[in-house]
Write a protein that holds these residues in place. Structure first.
Motif, short mmCIF file in Angstrom:
data_model
loop_
_atom_site.label_atom_id
_atom_site.label_comp_id
_atom_site.label_asym_id
_atom_site.label_seq_id
_atom_site.Cartn_x
_atom_site.Cartn_y
_atom_site.Cartn_z
N GLU A 1 40.86 37.67 50.50
CA GLU A 1 41.22 36.32 50.05
C GLU A 1 42.72 36.15 49.86
N PHE A 2 43.36 37.13 49.20
CA PHE A 2 44.79 37.04 48.95
C PHE A 2 45.57 38.25 49.46
N GLY A 3 44.86 39.23 50.01
CA GLY A 3 45.53 40.38 50.59
C GLY A 3 45.95 41.45 49.60
N LYS A 4 45.34 41.46 48.42
CA LYS A 4 45.71 42.47 47.43
C LYS A 4 45.26 43.86 47.88
N PRO A 5 46.17 44.85 47.94
CA PRO A 5 45.76 46.22 48.28
C PRO A 5 44.80 46.76 47.22
N LEU A 6 43.81 47.50 47.65
CA LEU A 6 42.80 47.99 46.72
C LEU A 6 43.00 49.44 46.30
N ALA A 7 43.97 50.12 46.88
CA ALA A 7 44.26 51.49 46.44
C ALA A 7 44.67 51.48 44.98
N GLY A 8 44.05 52.35 44.18
CA GLY A 8 44.33 52.41 42.75
C GLY A 8 43.55 51.40 41.93
N SER A 9 42.77 50.54 42.59
CA SER A 9 41.95 49.56 41.88
C SER A 9 40.49 50.00 41.90
N LYS A 10 39.62 49.22 41.26
CA LYS A 10 38.20 49.55 41.21
C LYS A 10 37.38 48.27 41.11
N LYS A 11 36.08 48.42 41.35
CA LYS A 11 35.16 47.30 41.17
C LYS A 11 35.04 46.96 39.68
N PHE A 12 34.61 45.73 39.44
CA PHE A 12 34.24 45.33 38.08
C PHE A 12 32.78 45.71 37.89
#
Length: 490
Positions: free
Chosen positions: A383-394
Motif C-alpha cells: 500500500e505504501f511501500g514500507k519495508p518489512l524487515a525488522g517488523s512483525k505481524k499484529f
C-alpha cells in the motif's frame, strides 16, 4: 539576597552540546571559561537527542564499503534544504565533519557505534554513539570540566552588558537563591538552544499552524531566551519560520500546561492510522520532510500509533524521567502506558478501535491488509511501500494505541553569524565581542539546513559550531589563533 560576581575571559550562556564544545575549545586555547546554565544540570536539548550526526567518509562508512565524499554530501544537502540553506556553512561543516567532529569526539571518549539510512541522503551518513545524545553530551561535559571549565547552574541571564560598544559581560540572577549575577568578561558566547519549548514563539513564527494542536518538544529551557538576549544586543535573527516538526510523539500527561510532548523510539513495526482508522503514510519514512506533511494533511490533525505487545517491549522515551542513568526505566514506561489519557490498551483490535473512537471495520481491514503482506512473504507492504524487515505481524495482545500530534523539535533558523560564529547585526557586520552557536544560530550560521534537514545535520553542526565559536571567542579574548581545524577537501 546578595550579588554573585564572576570574572572570566569567555562567558558562555548555556551548557548544552554547543556550549560545552565551545568551552572545551576556549580552554584548549588557554582562556578561562565559565558556562551559565539555567537548569540544575547541564546537557540542554542535546542530552535527550538521538545523538545522530552527519559524518562524511567516516571509518564506519568505509567498513561497510560505502563511498562518500564532501562533494556528494554537499549536493544532497543543498538539494534537500533548498535555496534557503546556507551553502557556505553547509560546505564548511561537511568538510570538517570527519576530523573535527568524528575523530575529535573519539578523542574525548565518544564511541561511534552504528549508522542508519535517513531520507534525502544518497548514502548512509547518520552516525551515532551507542548511548545516543546522552553519551555524546556527557563526554563533552566531562571533557570541559576536566579542563577546568566551570558551570554555574540555576543562572538566568537577562542581559548582555556592553562597554565601549562591545559585549563585555552578563547580568542575571540565580533562580534558586535570588542572588544577582554580574559577569565581567572579554567575550560573550550565547548557546542557549532553540525556542521549541515556547509554544507562543513557535506559533508566532508559524501562524499557519495555530488551528492545530502543536506540542513543545525541545529541552525544557529552550524557550527563546537567548534570541531575546542577542536581539537586544543588536544581533539579527533570520529564517525563524523554518521549524522541524516530528510526529512520533505524544503529549506528556504529567505536564500541567498540556503543552509538552514526549518523543518515543524503539517501536519496530508499528503503523499509524488517522481518526478514520486508515493508514496514510509509509511509517519507515518518519522524517520531518515527508512524515510531517502527510500528518498535517489529516483531518483532524492527529493520528494513532498502533502497536502490539511485541512492539511495546523495546520502546524508549527521550526524556530523563523515563531513564535511570543510561538504562531505560521499564517501570516508568509501564506507568506511561497505564496512566496517560493519550494511550489506550485493549485485549483485541475491536476493543482498541472502540477505545480510541475510530471506525472498527476500517481499523480491522487496515491491520488485516498489513498482516497479509507478511503471510505473502513480501519484502515491503504494497500500500505504501514500507519495508518489512525488522517488523512483525499484529498478532500478540494486548494492543496499544498512542495518540500523536505534531511536535516542534528543532529550529532551522536563528541568530545570523559569520564563519567565525560572530553575531551579525542588521548590516551584516559583527557585533564586537558577541558570538552565537548551536540551535540558537539555527544549528550554525543562522540557517545552515534551509527548509529541510538530512538528519544528523542538527546535532552535528550545533556541536561543531560550538567549537568554532569557542576558538574565535578565545582569540578575541587574547588566547590562541582562533579555530582552524583540519578540513577534508577532496
Amino acid at each position: 539576597m546578595g550579588v554573585r560576581r564572576f570574572e572570566t575571559d569567555v562567558a558562555i550562556v548555556g551548557a548544552g552540546g554547543a556550549g560545552m564544545a565551545a568551552g572545551i575549545e576556549a580552554r584548549d586555547a588557554g582562556a578561562r571559561a565559565i558556562a551559565f546554565e539555567m537548569a540544575a544540570d547541564p546537557g540542554g536539548a542535546s542530552i535527550i537527542s538521538g545523538g545522530g550526526c552527519l559524518i562524511v567518509d567516516s571509518p564506519l562508512q568505509r567498513e561497510r564499503g560505502i563511498e562518500d565524499s564532501p562533494d556528494l554530501a554537499f549536493a544532497d544537502w543543498m538539494r534537500w534544504g533548498g535555496q534557503s540553506a546556507d551553502a557556505v556553512w553547509a560546505r564548511y561543516y561537511i568538510e570538517h565533519s570527519l576530523n573535527d567532529l568524528y575523530f575529535w569526539a573519539e578523542g574525548l571518549g565518544v564511541a561511534w557505534s552504528d549508522m542508519k539510512p535517513q531520507e534525502g541522503n544518497s548514502v548512509m551518513r547518520w552516525t551515532r554513539p551507542g548511548g545516543n545524545g546522552r553519551e555524546l553530551t556527557e563526554r563533552l561535559i566531562e571533557a570541559y570540566r576536566a579542563r577546568g571549565g566551570e558551570i554555574v547552574p540555576h543562572a538566568e541571564i537577562a542581559g548582555i552588558r556592553s562597554e565601549a560598544g562591545r559585549a563585555a559581560g552578563l547580568a542575571g540572577r540565580d533562580v534558586e537563591s535570588g542572588d544577582e549575577i554580574v559577569v565581567d568578561c572579554r567575550a560573550v558566547l550565547v548557546a542557549t538552544g532553540g525556542f521549541n519549548s515556547n509554544l507562543d514563539m513557535v506559533l508566532d513564527a508559524r501562524p499557519d499552524l495555530a488551528r492545530h494542536r502543536i506540542m513543545e518538544g525541545s529541552g525544557p529551557n529552550a524557550t527563546g531566551s537567548g534570541h531575546a538576549l542577542v536581539r537586544e544586543a543588536g544581533g539579527q535573527l533570520t529564517h525563524l519560520g523554518n521549524i522541524w516538526f516530528y510526529v512520533y510523539a505524544t503529549p506528556d500527561y504529567r505536564d500541567s500546561r498540556g503543552r509538552r510532548g514526549l518523543v518515543f523510539r524503539g517501536t519496530p513495526g508499528y503503523i499509524w492510522v488517522n481518526q478514520q482508522g486508515r493508514r496514510f503514510h509509509n511509517e519507515a519514512l518518519s522524517g520531518g520532510a515527508t512524515a510531517t506533511p502527510a500528518f498535517l494533511a489529516q483531518d483532524p490533525c492527529h493520528a494513532w500509533a498502533i502497536l502490539d505487545a511485541g512492539m511495546t517491549g523495546t520502546m524508549e522515551v527521550a526524556d530523563p524521567h523515563y531513564r535511570e542513568g543510561n538504562a531505560v526505566s521499564r517501570e516508568r514506561i509501564a506507568e506511561l502506558f497505564a496512566d496517560s489519557p493519550f494511550i489506550a490498551n485493549a485485549d483485541s483490535l475491536e476493543a482498541l478501535a472502540r477505545a480510541i473512537g475510530v471506525d472498527e471495520a476500517a481499523l480491522l481491514d487496515t491491520v488485516a491488509r498489513y498482516n497479509r503482506a507478511f503471510d505473502d512473504g513480501l519484502e515491503a507492504e504494497p500500500e505504501f511501500g514500507k519495508p518489512l524487515a525488522g517488523s512483525k505481524k499484529f498478532d500478540t495482545a494486548p494492543f496499544s494505541a498512542i495518540q500523536l500530534f505534531p511536535l516542534a523539535r528543532k529550529n532551522f533558523g536563528g541568530v545570523k553569524t559569520d564563519l567565525r560564529c560572530r553575531v551579525l547585526d542588521r548590516h551584516f557586520e559583527p557585533v564586537p565581542g558577541l558570538y552565537a552557536a548551536g540551535e540558537l544560530a539555527g544549528m550554525a550560521g543562522g540557517h545552515i539546513n534551509g527548509a529541510a534537514g538530512l538528519e544528523g545535520t542538527m546535532l552535528g553542526p550545533a556541536i561543531f559550531s560550538g567549537r568554532v565559536a569557542g576558538g574565535w571567542a578565545a582569540e578575541e579574548a587574547g588566547f590562541g589563533a582562533g579555530f582552524r581545524g583540519n578540513p577534508d577537501r577532496r
